[in-house]
Design an enzyme around this catalytic site. Structure first.
Site, PDB file in Angstrom:
ATOM      1  N   ASP A  92     -11.786   2.361   3.676  1.00  0.00           N
ATOM      2  CA  ASP A  92     -12.067   0.933   3.534  1.00  0.00           C
ATOM      3  C   ASP A  92     -13.563   0.701   3.303  1.00  0.00           C
ATOM      4  OD1 ASP A  92     -10.067  -1.026   3.612  1.00  0.00           O
ATOM      5  OD2 ASP A  92      -9.755  -0.798   5.777  1.00  0.00           O
ATOM      6  N   LYS A 147       0.844  -1.204   0.000  1.00  0.00           N
ATOM      7  CA  LYS A 147       0.000   0.000   0.000  1.00  0.00           C
ATOM      8  C   LYS A 147       0.875   1.249   0.000  1.00  0.00           C
ATOM      9  CE  LYS A 147      -3.791  -2.393   2.138  1.00  0.00           C
ATOM     10  NZ  LYS A 147      -4.292  -2.995   3.374  1.00  0.00           N
ATOM     11  N   GLN A 155      -5.323  -2.072   9.481  1.00  0.00           N
ATOM     12  CA  GLN A 155      -5.095  -3.366   8.834  1.00  0.00           C
ATOM     13  C   GLN A 155      -5.730  -4.491   9.649  1.00  0.00           C
ATOM     14  OE1 GLN A 155      -3.719  -3.699   5.843  1.00  0.00           O
ATOM     15  NE2 GLN A 155      -3.745  -5.925   5.827  1.00  0.00           N
TER      16      GLN A 155
HETATM   17  N1  GUE Z   1      -8.379  -2.935   6.639  1.00  0.00           N
HETATM   18  C1  GUE Z   1      -8.128  -3.840   5.703  1.00  0.00           C
HETATM   19  N2  GUE Z   1      -8.457  -3.592   4.423  1.00  0.00           N
HETATM   20  C2  GUE Z   1      -8.204  -4.518   3.447  1.00  0.00           C
HETATM   21  O1  GUE Z   1      -8.528  -4.288   2.256  1.00  0.00           O
HETATM   22  C3  GUE Z   1      -7.560  -5.736   3.816  1.00  0.00           C
HETATM   23  C4  GUE Z   1      -7.227  -5.943   5.155  1.00  0.00           C
HETATM   24  N3  GUE Z   1      -7.529  -4.994   6.084  1.00  0.00           N
HETATM   25  N4  GUE Z   1      -6.643  -7.091   5.554  1.00  0.00           N
HETATM   26  C5  GUE Z   1      -6.247  -8.118   4.597  1.00  0.00           C
HETATM   27  C6  GUE Z   1      -7.101  -8.104   3.344  1.00  0.00           C
HETATM   28  C7  GUE Z   1      -6.414  -8.752   2.167  1.00  0.00           C
HETATM   29  N5  GUE Z   1      -6.178  -7.687   1.235  1.00  0.00           N
HETATM   30  C8  GUE Z   1      -5.376  -7.794   0.090  1.00  0.00           C
HETATM   31  C9  GUE Z   1      -4.941  -6.690  -0.598  1.00  0.00           C
HETATM   32  C10 GUE Z   1      -4.085  -6.807  -1.678  1.00  0.00           C
HETATM   33  C11 GUE Z   1      -3.658  -8.051  -2.097  1.00  0.00           C
HETATM   34  C12 GUE Z   1      -2.697  -8.164  -3.230  1.00  0.00           C
HETATM   35  O2  GUE Z   1      -2.220  -7.164  -3.750  1.00  0.00           O
HETATM   36  N6  GUE Z   1      -2.374  -9.369  -3.664  1.00  0.00           N
HETATM   37  C13 GUE Z   1      -1.430  -9.627  -4.745  1.00  0.00           C
HETATM   38  C14 GUE Z   1      -0.321 -10.571  -4.292  1.00  0.00           C
HETATM   39  C15 GUE Z   1       0.460 -10.085  -3.127  1.00  0.00           C
HETATM   40  C16 GUE Z   1       1.519 -11.079  -2.677  1.00  0.00           C
HETATM   41  O3  GUE Z   1       2.228 -11.591  -3.549  1.00  0.00           O
HETATM   42  O4  GUE Z   1       1.614 -11.338  -1.467  1.00  0.00           O
HETATM   43  C17 GUE Z   1      -2.166 -10.284  -5.905  1.00  0.00           C
HETATM   44  O5  GUE Z   1      -3.237 -10.882  -5.648  1.00  0.00           O
HETATM   45  O6  GUE Z   1      -1.677 -10.214  -7.024  1.00  0.00           O
HETATM   46  C18 GUE Z   1      -4.117  -9.162  -1.436  1.00  0.00           C
HETATM   47  C19 GUE Z   1      -4.985  -9.040  -0.353  1.00  0.00           C
HETATM   48  C20 GUE Z   1      -6.674  -6.524   1.721  1.00  0.00           C
HETATM   49  N7  GUE Z   1      -7.254  -6.707   2.892  1.00  0.00           N
END
Ligand code: GUE
Ligand code: NDP
Length: 369
Positions: free
Chosen positions: A196, A129, A173
């Site tokens: 969010d 982020k 988070q």
């Molecule tokens: N307050 C809050 N808001 C959220 O939006 C929130 C949270 N907490 N807690 C966890 C979950 C999960 N989440 C993700 C965001 C980006 C990827 C992301 O960018 N994933 C990459 C891969 C990243 C990697 O390689 O580890 C992809 O899918 O290509 C994944 C999961 C947001 N969340």
């Protein structure tokens, strides 16, 4: 990192769990994988491929499974929805807007992120982020608190950010440590800065006709944006959302309904999940069960959005794990007309939508069009 599991697309038997390259049934004496040769021997008949695909998930015979997975290999038809590149395009658009705002009124949008504890996945997401903010010119503020902090500690930082006019978005988070009351903490975020979109008023407004939420939650918003930007129409379609969480499934269903789809929600107590899912033109899977949605759950030609991010053990990866979705990609890619990959699908869009919401918030705070 959440619990890590061994998994594979196919269902029950151990032989089915063997990946292609390691399956002895697919190897010649010299260990060469026979995959290509077998595929060319299969008649190029689309209908018969579909039939063998169904066997892939239900037949107890390992040999049938092998034939099926090879036969279906030739019929891959789905368009891959490239979330990574769509997210990049959105970040480029945000960059332009951030510069325009800075030049016009001297205001730079700011996002504050609070992380408690040192879960590896959370630390990675928060870093991503921060990098995303940097890439578009949004200011980022980060607070990292130890696992044994109190609720009051967290709320104190939230209050400070609430009062700070250079902060337009606040993200706590998740998950928080188990000793903390998540609702109480999230309620402390001022609704005007709740990028969010987790405030209950937001879900309430999403659910009511004629009401506008302050912010649409990022992941479901990213799913809809992927459909829009891939020219997939939603109006009049049958949609199934698998999962009903407050942050993904429920708002995704409400958004699809607002786009005039007819929506069903499948959850852990739904007895006929497979059958319901098979009726859908659009499927959004947000379950947290790796590879749950098999090829034979999907109506041929349906569009499949895979929200799941599940770590599975992988000794070959430098991290010791790899990410898989809730959808059995190898099977579904042969049945669907379009599918999102994991990684590279919804994940990057979630972050792009967070930046979008932060920009919206800053514009709103300064009455900037
Ligand atoms: N307050 C809050 N808001 C959220 O939006 C929130 C949270 N907490 N807690 C966890 C979950 C999960 N989440 C993700 C965001 C980006 C990827 C992301 O960018 N994933 C990459 C891969 C990243 C990697 O390689 O580890 C992809 O899918 O290509 C994944 C999961 C947001 N969340
Ligand atoms: N790509 C991204 O940006 C993001 C990805 N994620 C990922 O999405 C997935 C879902 O996340 P989240 O919504 O937070 O998860 P939750 O655990 O909060 O919710 C899961 C939902 O799935 C349902 N469910 C669980 N098992 C089954 C089953 N066997 N059959 C049908 N339904 C089932 C649950 O039903 P019930 O309500 O009955 O318990 C629940 O509604 C996870 O893999 C997560 O990591 C999450 C956020 C962002």
């Amino acid at each position: 990192m959440a619990s890590m599991i061994f998994t594979d697309c196919s269902s029950s038997t151990t032989s089915r769990l063997l990946p292609l390259a390691r399956n002895p049934l697919l190897r010649g004496k010299d260990g060469v994988v026979l995959f290509r040769r077998l595929v060319t021997l299969t008649p190029p008949n689309f209908t018969s491929y579909r039939r063998t695909l169904t066997l892939c998930s239900s037949s107890p015979s390992p040999l049938t499974h092998v034939t099926a997975s090879l036969a279906t290999e030739a019929s891959a038809t789905a368009k891959i929805i490239d979330g990574k590149s769509i997210a990049k395009q959105i970040r480029d658009e945000i960059s332009v807007e951030v510069s325009r705002m800075k030049d016009a009124i001297g205001v730079v949008p700011g996002l504050a992120v609070i992380i408690v504890g040192d879960r590896k996945d959370s630390v990675t997401y928060v870093r991503n982020k921060r990098k995303a903010c940097e890439s578009v010119g949004i200011n980022s503020f980060e607070v990292r608190l130890p696992e044994d902090s109190t609720e009051q500690d967290v709320v104190k930082f939230i209050s400070d950010f609430n009062d700070d006019s250079s902060v337009h978005g606040i993200l706590v988070q998740l998950p928080l440590p188990s000793h903390m009351n998540e609702e109480k903490i999230l309620d402390a975020v001022r609704i005007e800065k709740d990028v969010d979109g987790f405030n209950p008023l937001n879900i309430g407004c999403l659910a009511m006709r004629g009401r506008e939420p302050m912010f649409v939650p990022c992941t479901p918003k990213g799913c809809i944006e992927l459909l829009h930007r891939s020219d997939i129409s939603i109006k009049g379609k049958k949609a199934v959302v698998i999962g009903r969480s407050n942050i993904v499934g429920m708002p995704a269903a409400l958004l699809l309904q607002n786009e005039n789809a007819t929506v069903s929600i499948v959850h852990s107590r739904t007895p006929n999940a497979e059958e319901l899912t098979r009726q859908a033109d659009i499927v959004i899977a947000a379950v947290g069960v790796p590879n749950m949605v098999k090829g034979n759950w999907i109506k041929p030609g349906a569009v499949v959005i895979d929200v799941g991010i599940n770590p599975v053990e992988d000794a070959k990866s430098s991290r010791g794990y790899r990410l898989v979705g809730d959808v059995c990609y190898e099977e579904v890619v042969k049945v669907a007309s379009a599918i999102t990959p994991v990684p590279g699908g919804v994940g990057p869009m979630t972050i792009a939508m967070l930046l979008t919401n932060t920009l919206i918030s800053a514009k709103r705070a300064h009455n900037f069009e």
